[in-house]
Design a protein around this motif. Structure first.
Motif, PDB file in Angstrom:
ATOM      1  N   VAL A  92      -1.280   8.624  -3.952  1.00 45.26           N
ATOM      2  CA  VAL A  92      -2.138   9.794  -3.846  1.00 45.26           C
ATOM      3  C   VAL A  92      -1.420  10.951  -4.523  1.00 45.26           C
ATOM      4  O   VAL A  92      -0.269  11.250  -4.210  1.00 45.26           O
ATOM      5  N   THR A  93      -2.105  11.587  -5.472  1.00 47.12           N
ATOM      6  CA  THR A  93      -1.572  12.765  -6.143  1.00 47.12           C
ATOM      7  C   THR A  93      -2.378  13.974  -5.685  1.00 47.12           C
ATOM      8  O   THR A  93      -3.317  13.833  -4.895  1.00 47.12           O
ATOM      9  N   SER A  94      -2.058  15.131  -6.211  1.00 46.24           N
ATOM     10  CA  SER A  94      -2.837  16.319  -5.861  1.00 46.24           C
ATOM     11  C   SER A  94      -4.286  16.187  -6.339  1.00 46.24           C
ATOM     12  O   SER A  94      -5.184  16.816  -5.792  1.00 46.24           O
ATOM     13  N   ALA A  95      -4.508  15.339  -7.353  1.00 48.78           N
ATOM     14  CA  ALA A  95      -5.873  15.121  -7.862  1.00 48.78           C
ATOM     15  C   ALA A  95      -6.639  14.102  -7.035  1.00 48.78           C
ATOM     16  O   ALA A  95      -7.858  14.020  -7.115  1.00 48.78           O
ATOM     17  N   GLY A  96      -5.933  13.274  -6.253  1.00 47.37           N
ATOM     18  CA  GLY A  96      -6.605  12.282  -5.425  1.00 47.37           C
ATOM     19  C   GLY A  96      -5.927  10.927  -5.452  1.00 47.37           C
ATOM     20  O   GLY A  96      -4.789  10.784  -5.894  1.00 47.37           O
ATOM     21  N   VAL A  97      -6.652   9.906  -5.005  1.00 48.76           N
ATOM     22  CA  VAL A  97      -6.136   8.541  -4.891  1.00 48.76           C
ATOM     23  C   VAL A  97      -6.220   7.850  -6.250  1.00 48.76           C
ATOM     24  O   VAL A  97      -7.285   7.844  -6.876  1.00 48.76           O
ATOM     25  N   THR A  98      -5.114   7.250  -6.689  1.00 41.60           N
ATOM     26  CA  THR A  98      -5.106   6.541  -7.973  1.00 41.60           C
ATOM     27  C   THR A  98      -4.902   5.043  -7.822  1.00 41.60           C
ATOM     28  O   THR A  98      -5.249   4.285  -8.714  1.00 41.60           O
ATOM     29  N   THR A  99      -4.340   4.624  -6.702  1.00 40.44           N
ATOM     30  CA  THR A  99      -4.130   3.209  -6.434  1.00 40.44           C
ATOM     31  C   THR A  99      -4.436   2.972  -4.956  1.00 40.44           C
ATOM     32  O   THR A  99      -3.965   3.718  -4.099  1.00 40.44           O
ATOM     33  N   PHE A 100      -5.234   1.925  -4.691  1.00 45.61           N
ATOM     34  CA  PHE A 100      -5.592   1.650  -3.304  1.00 45.61           C
ATOM     35  C   PHE A 100      -5.971   0.192  -3.132  1.00 45.61           C
ATOM     36  O   PHE A 100      -6.212  -0.530  -4.098  1.00 45.61           O
ATOM     37  N   MET A 101      -6.000  -0.227  -1.879  1.00 43.81           N
ATOM     38  CA  MET A 101      -6.505  -1.548  -1.540  1.00 43.81           C
ATOM     39  C   MET A 101      -7.928  -1.347  -1.046  1.00 43.81           C
ATOM     40  O   MET A 101      -8.185  -0.477  -0.211  1.00 43.81           O
ATOM     41  N   LEU A 102      -8.851  -2.138  -1.603  1.00 41.57           N
ATOM     42  CA  LEU A 102     -10.224  -2.123  -1.123  1.00 41.57           C
ATOM     43  C   LEU A 102     -10.336  -3.199  -0.063  1.00 41.57           C
ATOM     44  O   LEU A 102      -9.974  -4.360  -0.300  1.00 41.57           O
ATOM     45  N   VAL A 103     -10.811  -2.801   1.118  1.00 39.33           N
ATOM     46  CA  VAL A 103     -10.885  -3.716   2.258  1.00 39.33           C
ATOM     47  C   VAL A 103     -12.321  -3.764   2.777  1.00 39.33           C
ATOM     48  O   VAL A 103     -13.085  -2.818   2.591  1.00 39.33           O
ATOM     49  N   PRO A 104     -12.699  -4.854   3.462  1.00 38.34           N
ATOM     50  CA  PRO A 104     -14.088  -5.027   3.874  1.00 38.34           C
ATOM     51  C   PRO A 104     -14.534  -4.238   5.102  1.00 38.34           C
ATOM     52  O   PRO A 104     -15.728  -4.093   5.326  1.00 38.34           O
ATOM     53  N   TYR A 105     -13.605  -3.730   5.893  1.00 42.34           N
ATOM     54  CA  TYR A 105     -14.000  -3.003   7.096  1.00 42.34           C
ATOM     55  C   TYR A 105     -12.975  -1.925   7.415  1.00 42.34           C
ATOM     56  O   TYR A 105     -11.820  -1.989   6.983  1.00 42.34           O
ATOM     57  N   VAL A 106     -13.404  -0.936   8.165  1.00 44.88           N
ATOM     58  CA  VAL A 106     -12.540   0.191   8.541  1.00 44.88           C
ATOM     59  C   VAL A 106     -11.351  -0.317   9.345  1.00 44.88           C
ATOM     60  O   VAL A 106     -11.504  -1.137  10.246  1.00 44.88           O
ATOM     61  N   GLY A 107     -10.174   0.179   9.018  1.00 45.78           N
ATOM     62  CA  GLY A 107      -8.972  -0.166   9.774  1.00 45.78           C
ATOM     63  C   GLY A 107      -8.293  -1.451   9.354  1.00 45.78           C
ATOM     64  O   GLY A 107      -7.225  -1.770   9.864  1.00 45.78           O
ATOM     65  N   ALA A 108      -8.879  -2.195   8.431  1.00 44.48           N
ATOM     66  CA  ALA A 108      -8.241  -3.437   7.980  1.00 44.48           C
ATOM     67  C   ALA A 108      -6.864  -3.103   7.421  1.00 44.48           C
ATOM     68  O   ALA A 108      -6.700  -2.126   6.708  1.00 44.48           O
TER      69      ALA A 108
END
Length: 170
Positions: A92-108
């Motif tokens: 996460v930079t000041s501009a926002g999220v650049t790398t993330f894991m996409l998961v199927p449900y909240v809290g995964a």
């Protein structure tokens, strides 16, 4: 012999369509898939079969899955897809999220054991997703790669470079 010329209005309309078309082509060129599509046909959902290992440094549990959890749908490899999910941010930079894991449900991966690797997508994006929107459900558009990766949170079965991200509205 007759000559036909386009009017100035027709030329402008054609040029406007040519400019607008790539944006629409990007959105329409993606096949909408579900999380179930990431599991190969005829393969049951992966199950946790062992205690796995506790990562005391990162305070996480790395469960051990049966072979089904690591099987990926190679028919989707290289395909332009659209998949809904939730972000687990990595960079996460000041501009926002650049790398993330996409998961199927909240809290995964955070509050519960991670889903099997074939239910996780590691996403990178050139256009940061705003930090104040990172907890919203999203649609991620991109070319899916059935390529595994080990992260500090979980083993991942897929990767994607996002071409577009938008809020998921239902």
């Amino acid at each position: 012999m007759t000559q036909s010329f386009l009017s100035r209005r027709a030329c402008l309309a054609l040029m406007a369509a040519a400019v607008a078309l790539p944006g629409r082509a990007v959105a329409s060129g993606f096949r909408e898939i579900t999380w179930a599509d990431l599991i190969p046909a005829g393969v049951p959902y992966g199950e946790i079969i062992g205690l796995g290992q506790i990562d005391e440094v990162n305070d996480t549990w790395n469960p051990e899955y049966d072979a089904n959890g690591k099987k990926v749908n190679t028919r989707l490899n290289g395909k332009a897809v659209k998949l809904p999910g939730f972000m687990i941010p990595f960079d996460v930079t000041s501009a926002g999220v650049t790398t993330f894991m996409l998961v199927p449900y909240v809290g995964a991966c955070i509050h519960t054991p991670p889903p099997p690797p074939n239910q996780l997508v590691f996403v990178t994006t050139a256009r940061p997703w705003p930090g104040d929107r990172m907890w919203d459900p999203v649609w991620v558009y991109g070319r899916l790669s059935a390529q595994s990766l080990t992260t500090q949170i979980a083993d991942v079965g897929y990767r994607m470079t996002a071409q577009k991200i938008e809020v998921y509205e239902w």
